[in-house]
Enzyme design. Structure first.
Site, short mmCIF file in Angstrom:
data_model
loop_
_atom_site.label_atom_id
_atom_site.label_comp_id
_atom_site.label_asym_id
_atom_site.label_seq_id
_atom_site.Cartn_x
_atom_site.Cartn_y
_atom_site.Cartn_z
N ASN A 44 1.17 -1.20 -5.83
CA ASN A 44 0.41 -1.92 -6.86
C ASN A 44 1.32 -2.77 -7.74
O ASN A 44 1.00 -3.91 -8.08
CB ASN A 44 -0.37 -0.93 -7.73
CG ASN A 44 -1.76 -0.70 -7.21
OD1 ASN A 44 -2.30 -1.51 -6.45
ND2 ASN A 44 -2.38 0.40 -7.62
N ASP A 57 -2.89 11.26 0.75
CA ASP A 57 -2.49 10.43 -0.37
C ASP A 57 -1.63 9.27 0.18
O ASP A 57 -0.79 9.48 1.07
CB ASP A 57 -1.67 11.26 -1.36
CG ASP A 57 -1.43 10.52 -2.65
OD1 ASP A 57 -2.32 10.57 -3.52
OD2 ASP A 57 -0.36 9.89 -2.79
N GLU A 79 -5.54 6.94 -5.36
CA GLU A 79 -5.19 6.69 -3.96
C GLU A 79 -5.33 7.96 -3.11
O GLU A 79 -4.85 8.02 -1.99
CB GLU A 79 -3.75 6.17 -3.87
CG GLU A 79 -2.67 7.18 -4.25
CD GLU A 79 -2.36 7.16 -5.72
OE1 GLU A 79 -1.27 7.61 -6.11
OE2 GLU A 79 -3.21 6.73 -6.53
N ASP A 88 -6.49 -2.81 -4.32
CA ASP A 88 -7.91 -2.51 -4.03
C ASP A 88 -8.24 -2.80 -2.58
O ASP A 88 -8.96 -2.04 -1.92
CB ASP A 88 -8.82 -3.31 -4.96
CG ASP A 88 -8.75 -2.84 -6.40
OD1 ASP A 88 -8.21 -1.72 -6.61
OD2 ASP A 88 -9.21 -3.56 -7.30
#
Length: 763
Positions: free
Chosen positions: A645, A637, A681, A654
């Site tokens: 983000n 992760d 993620e 992205d």
């Protein structure tokens, strides 16, 4: 001739066949001689001797079975005495059982351990059993434990001697039960004159001693046993026998004082008893017959009501069996009525179904008699539907037409195959119509032909349309040329008759070069051979045919096409050939392949999505399960990705995910390694043939590779760059459900890595 009732008939038969024969038989039985009675008694006594012999044989077999069971069963040493005791309780004939060694010393006993070690070698019958493996019986002996009289049997089994005890009292009970209904009196002596069994009144101890003394004297004086020694003032010997195996003697006696004087009274009582018994039987039979006839009338009522379509009510019956039978008849009647109702409903449904068919439909039996039709057929030939059943083909059609129909029906009934032909038929207005008959036979449950069912298609207008169409053939060709699908015609021999422009463009040949040629000149030998085989099946089965093929078009490009083929017929109803249409589905197939890839790939990163990961890993996991090889899971992760983000924006997020996915694929270089995006993620990696240590090495490598990418992450606590936390698990699978547990464990390790500060490998 007047018919007799069942009651009268049976009553007379009972008188003629029962009373008269019984009277004659009774009279004849009185004339039986005393001699024959005596012989019968002798045979009876011989049977008694045989019963005693049978008892001896049975006991010897029982002893042998006990021995075999004892040695076949794997019984522990400490339980063998108890096991013998259980066998004795199971077989009431057995008194006791003991197992001796070849020295005559008791090894095991049904009486328990207190008998173990007792020496029986001084007994004569034990000595004989040690010397050979035959059965050896003892004389009457008195038990040392309880004083009861008993007889013993010894039999050698291998290295052991099996000894069974027969209690004299138990033996007396068995023999008395055997003699209970024979009327015989019997004395059984052992081989030294001891009385084993007696069934004579007044046999006191003095008489027993007298018999033993005379028996021993007979042995000493004559060296043989003389039955006369048993004669006394009140008995007479009737038979004498020897039990060969045991050496016992059997003396069967009758009462002298009675002699045979009792015969007349005995047979007179028999005659009287038989007569009385016969009268009772006649009365019982007559009474039962009267009740039976009443119940039979009630059963007949059930049948009549069921035949009338009614379910009869429950009645009272004289005889319970008849009442049970009536219940079954009533239940059967209920089933019959329900089935009859279902059949009528189904018949009505089928008739309504036939009436909804616009084409005339008829059905007739194998004798050409109409059984029925639908509304369209009745209207077409101008008759009422209810009037048609029972009429023949000659009653409905003119003779010249009826001859044609009958000939066709005969051929159909002979072949049993479907029949299609054109003919002429006069309608209700007297007009001759062009029609096409479709006929088939229908069969019963055993597969036997029962008749014909047919459908009529009025093709008068169709034929007119065909004639008109022939004039416009060119117009049709022009129309076909406007169709974008390639279309062609072939005759029955496979030669091309015609085609449209789309077909010309597909194969890169002109129509004039296609016409008259076989498929090899257009498609090549391989495809043409396959297509020709399908065409033969189509011509034989006469069914629509659809097939998918790979071809090379005029531009030498591979195309995927679908051939749709069907037959066309001449005016005479014969097969004219095959018409086919070709659909190019190349683009559709490519799109399907692309969609399949899209369904298992992540649209953002290009690696497997969760579905794709599960499909691919499941296949390899099952292979590892069969081969008993290690498998490992890595779950990772991105640390603080939400903050990434929020700070850099979703577009940058992205791009970060794409770079991470690319680095994961490069880090897992084996073709069998599967990398997937598990969600958001979170990523997952399946490593076949990899131990836990190997998975840790790969995970640590991935962690360093991603950290060394130095993707800026100001919100990260680990050097201001993007890092990942990883959890690993590994196992050698034992069942197909362990994959889920393996992923769960790796996820748990991932959570532990986050808890311990992130940017680390746990597991």
């Amino acid at each position: 001739m007047k018919k007799k009732s069942l009651k009268e008939f049976l009553f007379k038969k009972i008188i003629i066949m029962v009373i008269l024969p019984m009277f004659i038989l009774s009279c004849a039985s009185i004339l039986i001689s005393v001699n024959s009675i005596r012989k019968r008694i002798e045979r009876k006594n011989i049977a008694v001797i045989n019963m005693v012999n049978h008892f001896v044989d049975h006991y010897e077999e029982l002893i042998m079975q006990v021995g075999e069971v004892f040695y076949e069963k794997h019984v522990v040493e400490s339980e063998k005495n108890n096991y013998l005791n259980t066998l004795v309780k199971t077989h009431h004939i057995l008194g006791k059982i003991e197992i001796l060694n070849l020295k005559g010393v008791i090894k095991y006993s049904s009486q328990g351990s207190e008998k173990i070690g007792y020496d029986m070698s001084n007994f004569e019958f034990v000595e004989k059993a040690i010397e050979n493996d035959e059965y050896h019986w003892s004389e009457v002996m008195q038990s040392s434990s309880d004083g009861t009289q008993e007889i013993m049997l010894a039999k050698r089994l291998g290295e052991n001697i099996l000894v069974g005890y027969v209690n004299i009292e138990n033996l007396n009970i068995i023999l008395k039960e055997s003699l209970k209904n024979t009327g015989s009196k019997m004395v059984v002596l052992d081989n030294i004159g001891n009385i084993i069994f007696y069934d004579i009144d007044g046999m006191d101890s003095e008489r027993k001693s007298e018999i033993k003394y005379k028996y021993i004297s007979a042995l000493e004086n004559n060296n043989s046993k003389n039955e006369n020694f048993i004669k006394g003032r009140d008995t007479i010997i009737e038979n004498y026998g020897r039990i060969g195996k045991t050496g016992w003697d059997i003396l069967l006696v009758e009462d002298v004082s009675k002699g045979f004087i009792f015969l007349w009274d005995f047979y007179r009582q028999i005659v009287f008893g038989i007569g009385l018994f016969t009268l009772i039987i006649i009365y019982i039979s007559y009474s039962g017959l009267d009740k039976l006839l009443k119940d039979m009338n009630k059963l007949k009522l059930i049948s009549e009501k069921v035949s009338a379509g009614e379910l009869p009510e429950t009645l009272n019956y004289e005889i319970s069996e008849t009442e049970d039978l009536a219940g079954k008849f009533r239940l059967m009647g209920k089933v019959v009525l329900e089935r009859e109702k279902n059949i009528k409903e189904k018949a009505a449904f089928l008739q309504n179904l036939l009436d909804t068919i616009p084409s005339p439909v008829f059905y007739k039996d194998k004798n050409h008699v109409y059984l029925g039709c639908n509304k369209a057929f009745a209207e077409y030939i101008g008759v009422k539907k209810g009037e048609l059943p029972g009429k023949g083909v000659y009653d409905v059609s003119p003779k010249d037409k009826a001859d044609i129909y009958k000939e066709a029906d005969d051929k159909l009934l002979e072949s049993g195959e479907e029949q299609v032909y054109h003919s002429k038929l006069m309608d209700k207005d007297g007009k001759i119509k062009d029609v096409k008959f479709y006929k088939s036979v229908f069969r019963d449950l055993n597969g036997q032909k029962n008749g014909i069912i047919g459908v009529i298609l009025d093709i008068t207008n169709l034929k007119e349309a065909i004639r008109t169409a022939e004039k416009k053939e060119r117009m049709i060709e022009i129309l076909l040329d406007t169709v974008p699908l390639p279309i062609y015609y072939q005759d029955k021999d496979g030669k091309y008759i015609n085609c449209n422009k789309a077909f010309e463009e597909l194969v890169g040949m002109k129509k004039d070069k296609i016409k008259g040629n076989l498929q090899e000149s257009v498609w090549g030998e391989k495809l043409a051979g396959c297509s020709a085989k399908r065409d033969m099946d189509l011509l034989k089965n006469k069914k629509h045919l659809k097939s998918e093929n790979n071809i090379i078009d005029k531009n030498s490009e591979a195309r995927i096409v679908v051939f749709d083929k069907t037959l066309f017929y001449t005016e005479e109803g014969e097969i004219g050939g095959i018409i086919g249409a070709i659909s190019d589905i190349t683009d559709i197939r490519h799109m399907q392949e692309e969609l399949k890839v899209l369904s298992i790939k992540d649209s953002l990163t290009g690696i497997y999505n969760r579905r794709g990961f599960e499909e691919m890993s499941e296949r390899i996991f099952k292979e590892s399960l069969r081969n008993k090889k290690n498998v490992s899971i890595i779950m990772l992760d991105i640390d603080k990705f939400k903050l990434y983000n929020d700070h850099y924006g979703h577009q940058a997020g992205d791009e970060c995910l794409k770079k991470i996915a690319e680095k994961l694929e490069k880090s897992c270089k084996r073709p069998s390694d599967i990398v997937g995006r598990y969600g958001g993620e979170e990523f997952i990696i399946f490593l076949p043939d990899t131990t836990l240590e190997g998975a840790r090495t790969v995970a640590e490598k991935i962690r360093k590779n991603i950290e060394n990418m130095e993707i800026e992450h100001v919100k990260s606590r680990h050097g201001g760059v993007v890092t990942v936390s990883l959890g690993i698990s590994a196992t050698v699978p034992n069942n197909e459900y362990e994959m889920e547990k393996l992923i769960g464990k790796a996820d748990k390790m991932l959570y532990q890595a986050k808890e311990l500060g992130r940017n680390r490998v746990e597991g």
